[in-house]
Scaffold this active site. Structure first.
Site, mmCIF file in Angstrom:
data_model
loop_
_atom_site.group_PDB
_atom_site.id
_atom_site.type_symbol
_atom_site.label_atom_id
_atom_site.label_comp_id
_atom_site.label_asym_id
_atom_site.label_seq_id
_atom_site.Cartn_x
_atom_site.Cartn_y
_atom_site.Cartn_z
ATOM 1 N N LYS A 35 13.794 0.193 -12.220
ATOM 2 C CA LYS A 35 14.251 -0.774 -11.970
ATOM 3 C C LYS A 35 13.865 -1.879 -13.312
ATOM 4 O O LYS A 35 14.802 -2.664 -13.493
ATOM 5 C CB LYS A 35 13.619 -1.553 -10.811
ATOM 6 C CG LYS A 35 12.215 -1.392 -10.906
ATOM 7 C CD LYS A 35 11.659 -1.834 -9.463
ATOM 8 C CE LYS A 35 10.198 -1.459 -9.312
ATOM 9 N NZ LYS A 35 9.463 -2.112 -8.542
ATOM 10 N N THR A 36 13.095 -1.668 -13.946
ATOM 11 C CA THR A 36 12.594 -2.700 -14.906
ATOM 12 C C THR A 36 13.627 -2.443 -16.128
ATOM 13 O O THR A 36 14.031 -3.210 -16.698
ATOM 14 C CB THR A 36 11.045 -2.327 -15.628
ATOM 15 O OG1 THR A 36 10.185 -2.324 -14.625
ATOM 16 C CG2 THR A 36 10.687 -3.369 -16.724
ATOM 17 N N ASP A 220 11.887 -9.868 -10.772
ATOM 18 C CA ASP A 220 11.358 -8.559 -10.629
ATOM 19 C C ASP A 220 10.252 -8.671 -9.530
ATOM 20 O O ASP A 220 9.634 -9.825 -9.203
ATOM 21 C CB ASP A 220 10.589 -7.908 -11.853
ATOM 22 C CG ASP A 220 10.524 -6.607 -12.060
ATOM 23 O OD1 ASP A 220 11.018 -5.930 -11.046
ATOM 24 O OD2 ASP A 220 9.979 -6.062 -12.936
ATOM 25 N N GLU A 221 9.847 -7.542 -8.991
ATOM 26 C CA GLU A 221 8.863 -7.346 -7.866
ATOM 27 C C GLU A 221 9.264 -8.706 -6.707
ATOM 28 O O GLU A 221 8.106 -9.273 -6.390
ATOM 29 C CB GLU A 221 7.361 -7.596 -8.617
ATOM 30 C CG GLU A 221 7.127 -6.841 -9.828
ATOM 31 C CD GLU A 221 6.941 -5.369 -9.528
ATOM 32 O OE1 GLU A 221 7.078 -4.761 -8.436
ATOM 33 O OE2 GLU A 221 6.492 -4.543 -10.277
ATOM 34 N N GLN A 266 6.355 -1.301 -1.753
ATOM 35 C CA GLN A 266 5.471 -1.561 -2.860
ATOM 36 C C GLN A 266 4.747 -2.907 -2.660
ATOM 37 O O GLN A 266 4.139 -3.571 -3.753
ATOM 38 C CB GLN A 266 5.930 -1.365 -4.139
ATOM 39 C CG GLN A 266 6.333 0.214 -4.483
ATOM 40 C CD GLN A 266 6.756 0.451 -6.099
ATOM 41 O OE1 GLN A 266 5.913 0.279 -6.803
ATOM 42 N NE2 GLN A 266 7.731 0.866 -6.162
ATOM 43 N N ARG A 661 2.620 6.469 -9.145
ATOM 44 C CA ARG A 661 2.446 6.142 -10.549
ATOM 45 C C ARG A 661 2.307 7.340 -11.394
ATOM 46 O O ARG A 661 2.525 7.674 -12.563
ATOM 47 C CB ARG A 661 1.135 5.405 -10.897
ATOM 48 C CG ARG A 661 0.799 4.074 -10.220
ATOM 49 C CD ARG A 661 1.765 3.202 -10.626
ATOM 50 N NE ARG A 661 2.838 3.282 -9.387
ATOM 51 C CZ ARG A 661 3.965 2.586 -9.538
ATOM 52 N NH1 ARG A 661 4.282 2.011 -10.615
ATOM 53 N NH2 ARG A 661 4.647 2.645 -8.406
#
Length: 795
Positions: A35-36, A220-221, A266, A661
DNA sequence: TACTTCCTGCTTTTT
DNA sequence: GCAGGAAGTA
């Protein structure tokens, strides 16, 4: 780079996200779905469009570090043209807006930003003023309550109006707290967002200027945004309807294009007000929105993903999404049960060693995660002993250290004379003979005359009952501060002011002449701070030059019907050009908003270091090898989260974040005994362990040798503790009454017995003269002794 | 005023 | 098992 280059290597939904136009877009992106990358490419894609001005882009990331990375990546992709875009956190963006508009809200431009610690100190003062019982109303809890209000945009008066019962007290505290903030010309973290939203609501003309400016907003996030942040987004690029505060006949501009990216699995910041409602209701909040799903994972092996999926599926009420990967099954997850936290650390260290020795990993490919910062100690102790290079991210934060806070309090008091909290912090630092009495006298003068503490210092001779000796000291202090302020007014850069402060205040000398070995590190920390300031100043000066580079203003043709943003944009940008700002105020602003997690080592640069951090800090990062440690009920999930299903669900999401991660290799470990609050505790295996299919796990050690007696040990610890309270020798380790007559023994202590030799205390019973201890002598087994008689010696 | 020595409470997680 | 506060002492 051409536009088709920018789409290179993307799958269809990713491409769609990068190139879409018009409607608001929610990108639901699973862990490791790139996504980044998508966000970065999209920004680059926008910049490369002829009719998009880079200054019309606002991208919000979670940390400043992420912002800096995204910024430089976009610039790498499409060149210096991109420099005019805003990439920052919510807080930084708000500060930047407030810096030019804050007078509309009744603050002066030199406002201070209070972090959590400052806020807590202030709230403690307020609670004392209001005679609140700290047991019933701990400042921390009051602050949480206030923070919730601010996230919901509830002003103190509104809070008072709707409060009942105990909340009336809290609302009064909120009001008093906010008044003191206002008097100090200071804003806390929540204020930064709330004030910006209120600014936009109360001053539609200001809001419209920003709406015209930002034609592309990316967040983002998004799962970690709170209500206030959602409102901010809405003000910037939502459809405000008829209540937009503008005259009916005023022209309206089409809202800018919005794209948010997030993963509700998340969401790990609900404890500070983040709400996944923002994701779930996106299509209602922003009508006409569409949703793009990114489900393919490019990061992890299928084994890792299966474990993550298995855990997160235990959360109810979530839309089912299945992450899948083409990376293949990969290695099994390694499970390990340790006896103690040191044993756990030794296992981790040993594994890292053999991975590195075998050439299968570099230190920088490895990360160790834990739930709470306190858990880092055991790893540090062992890593130091075995010579394993590591770096702890977060923990005792640099900017939380006393000497750093002192230095910054000086700077804030200089930059913002109204900042009484900072001023009173340092008036006697280092000790210069201005004691409590003198401080109270000055405070009374300030209160009586309705002036700031700084003004009271100017008029110290009028302070009621101030001693002559103190008066002289106060005068000297006032003069020194005036000199510092003169330096700022003369335009000297922040680093010069800081150096002058450290030297002239005597902080440096005090530390240099000290015999306390800790003061050596303190001195080093201050030198480090000076270095930070120097770097900041250097950067501020060069960045400004670079910004001019090869940038050319491309007028936007405007895709909206209502107004022509192009012309207005050019005007807005002319004033928005960053000025060279190495000033003290700019430095303080930067410091206040930079978290330590912004100092995560860069993968390449810091090649030889294992990274230690909390699971929260790990968000957004990835490592080849991940150790997820302390998987015990009570630790992770945390004790305080275990009773509430909502909090437990958040812990589970945290586990999901931790697991995902890992790129290739995942270790899960727990310890049977763990020192907590300075004494041992027995925790059962984390329930998250049971949620992972056993065939994914390769158990290196499934049972602890102490497990047989430890099975009942948790209850025993609990009952021993309950029996404890006061005056007994067990548990607290503070047994006052019997300390001298009986040996104090705690579970976990090593003892020497005249017959059996060395042993470990595994449980304790009774108290006072009846106190007994179970001691494990290994091959000789477990024996019970009455402490009063047994020939036991504590080691 | 400043230094000392208890004593308490603390541990979630952070922009 | 440590830091920060309160209270007591020089």
């Amino acid at each position: 780079m051409t536009q088709s280059d920018l789409l290179e290597g993307l799958n269809p939904p990713q491409r769609e996200a990068v190139t879409h136009a018009g409607r608001p877009v929610l990108v639901v992106a699973g862990a490791g779905s790139g996504k980044t990358r998508v966000l970065t490419r999209r920004i680059a894609y926008l910049v490369s469009q002829r009719d998009v001005h880079p200054g019309s882009i606002l991208a919000i990331t979670f940390t400043n570090k992420a912002a800096a990375e995204m910024r430089s990546r976009v610039i790498d992709l499409v060149g210096n043209r991109a420099r005019l875009m805003w990439v920052s956190t919510f807080h930084s963006a708000c500060v930047r807006i407030l810096r030019s508009e804050i007078d509309a809200m009744g603050f002066r431009k030199t406002f201070s930003i209070y972090d959590d610690t400052d806020a807590k100190r202030l709230m403690t003062l307020v609670a004392r003023d209001q005679n609140l019982d700290p047991k019933k109303f701990p400042p921390r809890a009051l602050l949480n309550w206030v923070s919730n209000c601010k996230n919901e945009l509830i002003t103190p008066d509104q809070a008072i109006a709707k409060a009942s019962g105990l909340d009336e007290v809290r609302a009064e505290a909120y009001k008093a707290y906010n008044e003191r903030l206002r008097a100090a010309n200071a804003l806390d973290f929540d204020d930064l967002i709330m004030t910006t939203v209120l600014l936009f609501q109360q001053h539609p003309e200001i809001r419209e200027a920003y709406r015209r400016r930002f034609r592309h907003v990316l967040v983002d996030e998004y799962q970690d945004t709170n209500h206030a942040q959602y409102l901010l987004i809405k003000q910037l690029c939502g459809d405000l309807g008829p209540d937009d505060g503008l005259p009916d006949d005023a022209p309206r501009i089409t809202p800018g294009e919005l794209m948010v990216v997030g993963d509700s699995d998340q969401s790990i910041y609900a404890f500070r007000g983040a709400t996944i409602r923002n994701i779930l209701d996106f299509e209602n909040d922003f009508p006409g929105a569409r949703t793009i799903l990114l489900e393919q994972n490019y990061r992890s092996t299928q084994t890792v993903l299966s474990a993550a999926n298995a855990v997160i599926q235990h959360n109810s009420g979530r839309p089912d999404k299945k992450l899948w990967s083409e990376a293949g099954a990969g290695e099994q997850i390694v499970g390990y049960v340790a006896d103690t936290e040191h044993d756990e650390a030794r296992f981790v260290a040993g594994e890292i060693d053999s991975l590195v020795d075998g050439g299968r990993a570099k230190y920088s490919d490895v990360a160790v995660f834990y739930r709470t910062n306190a858990q880092s100690r055991a790893f540090e102790e062992v890593f130091i002993r075995v010579g394993l290079p590591y770096r702890v991210v977060g923990g005792v934060r640099f900017y939380e250290r006393r000497e750093i806070r002192d230095a910054l309090a000086y700077l804030r008091a200089i930059a913002n004379p109204s900042d009484d909290v900072s001023l009173r912090r340092i008036i006697n630092v280092p000790k210069r003979g201005i004691g409590e009495r003198a401080e109270v006298a000055l405070a009374m003068l300030a209160a009586n005359e309705q002036i700031s503490f700084a003004d009271a210092i100017e008029r110290a001779e009028q302070a009621p009952g101030i001693a002559t000796r103190s008066l002289n000291q106060v005068r000297a202090f006032g003069q020194m501060m005036a000199d510092f302020r003169a330096m700022v007014d003369a335009g000297l850069p922040a680093s010069d002011v800081l150096e002058a402060v450290l030297k002239r205040s005597g902080m440096i000398d005090e530390l240099r002449n000290s015999s306390d070995p800790q003061d050596e590190t303190r001195l080093e920390n201050l030198i480090e701070l000076v270095k930070v300031a120097q770097e900041f100043v250097a950067q501020a000066t060069t960045q400004d030059l670079a910004g001019q580079d090869d940038f050319e203003v491309v007028a936007s043709t405007g895709t909206d019907g209502a107004a022509d943003p192009g012309a207005e944009l050019a005007g807005a940008l002319a004033t928005a050009q960053p000025e060279p700002d190495a000033s003290l105020g700019a430095f303080l602003e930067r410091i206040a908003l930079v978290a330590d997690s912004d100092q995560i080592p860069d993968a390449g640069a810091d090649a030889g270091v294992v990274t230690l951090m909390t699971l929260h800090t790990a968000k957004g990062l990835e490592f080849d090898t991940v150790f997820l440690t302390g998987l015990e009920d009570g630790i992770f999930p945390h004790m305080r989260a275990m009773t509430d299903p909502a909090e437990l669900a958040e812990e589970r999401r945290l586990a999901y974040v931790g697991i995902t991660r890992a790129r290739k290799k995942l270790y899960l470990s727990r310890s049977v005994v763990r020192t907590m609050f300075g004494q041992p505790a027995y925790n059962p295996a984390s329930r998250f362990f049971a949620e992972i299919p056993d065939d994914l796990i390769d158990w290196r050690r499934k049972e602890s040798e102490v497990a047989s007696w430890a099975s009942g040990a948790a209850e025993r610890t609990a009952s021993a503790r309950a029996a404890l309270g006061s005056g007994t020798i067990f548990g607290t380790g503070r047994g006052q009454a019997i300390k001298k007559t009986l040996p104090t023994v705690n579970t976990g202590d090593r003892v020497l017995h005249s017959t059996y030799g060395m042993g470990t205390v595994v449980a304790t019973h009774g108290s006072g003269d009846n106190a007994k201890a179970d001691v494990d002598f290994g091959s000789s087994g477990v024996k019970r002794f009455a402490l009063k008689y047994a020939p036991l010696e504590k080691l």
